[in-house]
Design a protein around this motif. Structure first.
Motif, PDB file in Angstrom:
ATOM      1  N   SER A 101      64.280  72.111  51.442  1.00  0.00           N
ATOM      2  CA  SER A 101      64.949  71.389  52.540  1.00  0.00           C
ATOM      3  C   SER A 101      63.925  71.467  53.714  1.00  0.00           C
ATOM      4  O   SER A 101      64.468  71.721  54.882  1.00  0.00           O
ATOM      5  N   GLN A 105      67.494  66.092  52.587  1.00  0.00           N
ATOM      6  CA  GLN A 105      68.523  65.688  51.803  1.00  0.00           C
ATOM      7  C   GLN A 105      69.168  66.746  50.783  1.00  0.00           C
ATOM      8  O   GLN A 105      70.173  66.612  50.100  1.00  0.00           O
ATOM      9  N   PHE A 129      69.657  69.832  51.304  1.00  0.00           N
ATOM     10  CA  PHE A 129      70.157  71.195  51.902  1.00  0.00           C
ATOM     11  C   PHE A 129      71.442  71.544  51.295  1.00  0.00           C
ATOM     12  O   PHE A 129      71.634  72.803  50.680  1.00  0.00           O
ATOM     13  N   ALA A 130      72.424  70.453  51.198  1.00  0.00           N
ATOM     14  CA  ALA A 130      73.954  70.916  50.617  1.00  0.00           C
ATOM     15  C   ALA A 130      74.010  71.300  49.296  1.00  0.00           C
ATOM     16  O   ALA A 130      74.700  72.289  48.950  1.00  0.00           O
ATOM     17  N   CYS A 131      73.012  70.779  48.399  1.00  0.00           N
ATOM     18  CA  CYS A 131      72.912  71.133  47.119  1.00  0.00           C
ATOM     19  C   CYS A 131      72.370  72.379  46.914  1.00  0.00           C
ATOM     20  O   CYS A 131      72.800  73.284  46.035  1.00  0.00           O
ATOM     21  N   GLU A 181      72.069  74.752  48.936  1.00  0.00           N
ATOM     22  CA  GLU A 181      73.152  75.705  49.492  1.00  0.00           C
ATOM     23  C   GLU A 181      74.270  76.081  48.563  1.00  0.00           C
ATOM     24  O   GLU A 181      74.681  77.281  48.343  1.00  0.00           O
ATOM     25  N   GLU A 182      74.791  75.211  47.799  1.00  0.00           N
ATOM     26  CA  GLU A 182      75.672  75.219  47.023  1.00  0.00           C
ATOM     27  C   GLU A 182      75.278  76.007  45.774  1.00  0.00           C
ATOM     28  O   GLU A 182      75.955  77.067  45.382  1.00  0.00           O
TER      29      GLU A 182
END
Length: 71
Positions: free
Chosen positions: A35, A40, A42-44, A46-47
């Motif tokens: 990231s 793009q 970041f969310a994946c 972080e999960e």
């Protein structure tokens, strides 16, 4: 699966980093480059980080528990 296309970072690499002691997105950015370009992923990322931290904590808790015997 590739999570960060810009830096070619996979979910496996993120999990390995957690197993080596990384615990935050800041550390993933610093050490893996996750990231740091378009953001793009970041969310994946972080999960995956949170899920593997939870799974690792659960495994450690299970493994480290020992029966206590009283006299």
């Amino acid at each position: 699966m590739i999570v960060c296309v810009c830096n070619n970072i996979s979910d496996r690499e993120i999990r390995q980093a957690v197993e080596l002691g990384l615990t935050s997105m800041d550390e993933l950015r610093r050490d893996l480059g996750v990231s740091t370009c378009c953001g793009q992923c970041f969310a994946c990322a972080e999960e995956i980080l949170k899920e593997h931290l939870a799974a690792t904590a659960e495994i450690q808790e299970t493994v480290l528990k020992r029966p206590v015997f009283s006299n």
